[in-house]
Scaffold this active site. Structure first.
Site, PDB file in Angstrom:
ATOM      1  N   THR A   1      31.484  25.532 -29.121  1.00  0.00           N
ATOM      2  CA  THR A   1      32.182  26.757 -28.738  1.00  0.00           C
ATOM      3  C   THR A   1      31.473  27.353 -27.522  1.00  0.00           C
ATOM      4  OG1 THR A   1      30.876  28.138 -30.250  1.00  0.00           O
ATOM      5  CG2 THR A   1      32.926  27.186 -31.098  1.00  0.00           C
TER       6      THR A   1
ATOM      7  N   SER B   1      30.855  26.746 -19.747  1.00  0.00           N
ATOM      8  CA  SER B   1      29.903  27.074 -18.682  1.00  0.00           C
ATOM      9  C   SER B   1      28.505  27.171 -19.275  1.00  0.00           C
ATOM     10  CB  SER B   1      30.270  28.402 -17.996  1.00  0.00           C
ATOM     11  OG  SER B   1      30.138  29.490 -18.899  1.00  0.00           O
TER      12      SER B   1
ATOM     13  N   ILE C   1      24.908  27.021 -20.830  1.00  0.00           N
ATOM     14  CA  ILE C   1      24.269  26.144 -21.815  1.00  0.00           C
ATOM     15  C   ILE C   1      25.307  25.298 -22.549  1.00  0.00           C
ATOM     16  CG2 ILE C   1      22.999  26.140 -23.997  1.00  0.00           C
ATOM     17  CD1 ILE C   1      21.451  28.611 -22.892  1.00  0.00           C
TER      18      ILE C   1
ATOM     19  N   TYR D   1      22.466  43.496 -29.085  1.00  0.00           N
ATOM     20  CA  TYR D   1      22.419  42.054 -28.822  1.00  0.00           C
ATOM     21  C   TYR D   1      21.320  41.397 -29.650  1.00  0.00           C
ATOM     22  CZ  TYR D   1      21.810  37.687 -26.198  1.00  0.00           C
ATOM     23  OH  TYR D   1      21.673  36.369 -25.834  1.00  0.00           O
TER      24      TYR D   1
END
Length: 252
Positions: free
Chosen positions: A15, A19, A21, A153
């Site tokens: 998933t 782009s 990693i 985050y």
């Protein structure tokens, strides 16, 4: 790219594979012999990624926070291949704000994509995963460190590290290995878009590198090679771990 076909004949899903990693890992997986499904929210980036990956890959547009999209991804893999040997739940976003400035929308967006998206990607993939399959979850050093303006985050990535532990015990009867990869500062398009001017980005990178014992940013392929390790039989007795690929940032 030197390879040894560690994933020969395997079917993989990445998933957020359009782009950074995710794409670097998809390239490694293909080179190691896997057939790779990638997902992403933006069709143009998926199309560009397929040009890079060639015939051993298939792209499916979708948002991991949307359970209907996840159902469609899994249905497509079932129709085309019938099985899924490796899952790399990589999709995620990062938004930074000081504690007093975090909005409900920022909070919801990051938890919906990073945590809810990861959880239900794994849950919905389970019927396709054979016993002994490999799952890799994308976390981050921020789950272990207390960087300024990173509260939401960081919390999402700490949750993902916890999921690797509980998934490991939930799936032990099926010998499905679940591990977490935690990168340090990595040169990716997403990282380079964190701040709005080149000058701010240069200062931010310098600040990040100052905390890396190896003295530099990492690159996406260095993470991809570590994911190959966790996805392959090279890590056949590794389960529930958090593998830091961070130049020592969170270790010293």
């Amino acid at each position: 790219m030197e390879t040894s076909q560690k994933l020969a004949g395997k079917v993989a899903l990445i998933t957020g594979g359009n782009s950074g990693i995710g794409l670097a890992t998809a390239q490694r997986f293909v080179a190691e012999g896997a057939y790779v499904f990638i997902t992403g929210r933006r069709q143009a980036e998926l199309d560009a990624a397929l040009q890079t990956l060639g015939g051993q890959a298939f792209a499916i547009q979708g948002d991991v926070s949307n359970l209907g999209d996840l159902d469609r991804v899994i249905a497509t893999i079932r129709e085309q291949k019938g099985t899924l040997d490796v899952l790399f739940a990589n999709a995620g976003i990062a938004e930074f704000a000081p504690l007093e400035g975090v909005t409900e929308a920022q909070y919801d967006r990051q938890f919906d994509i990073n945590v809810k998206g990861t959880f239900f990607t794994v849950q919905k993939a389970l019927p396709l995963l054979p016993d002994g399959a490999a799952i890799v979850l994308m976390a981050s050093i921020v789950g272990s460190k207390g960087y300024e303006a990173n509260s939401v985050y960081s919390a999402t990535k700490a949750a993902i590290r916890s999921l690797a532990r509980t998934f490991t015990t939930d799936l032990k009867a099926r010998r499905i290995r679940v591990n977490t990869i935690s990168p340090g500062p990595i040169e990716t398009p997403a990282f380079n878009a964190v701040l709005d001017t080149p000058e701010k980005m240069a200062a931010f990178k310098a600040q990040m590198v100052s905390g890396v014992p190896l003295g530099r940013m990492g690159d996406a392929d260095e993470i991809a090679k570590a994911v190959v390790f966790l996805a392959s039989d090279d890590s056949s007795y590794v389960a529930g771990v958090e593998l830091f690929v961070d130049g020592g940032t969170a270790q010293v």
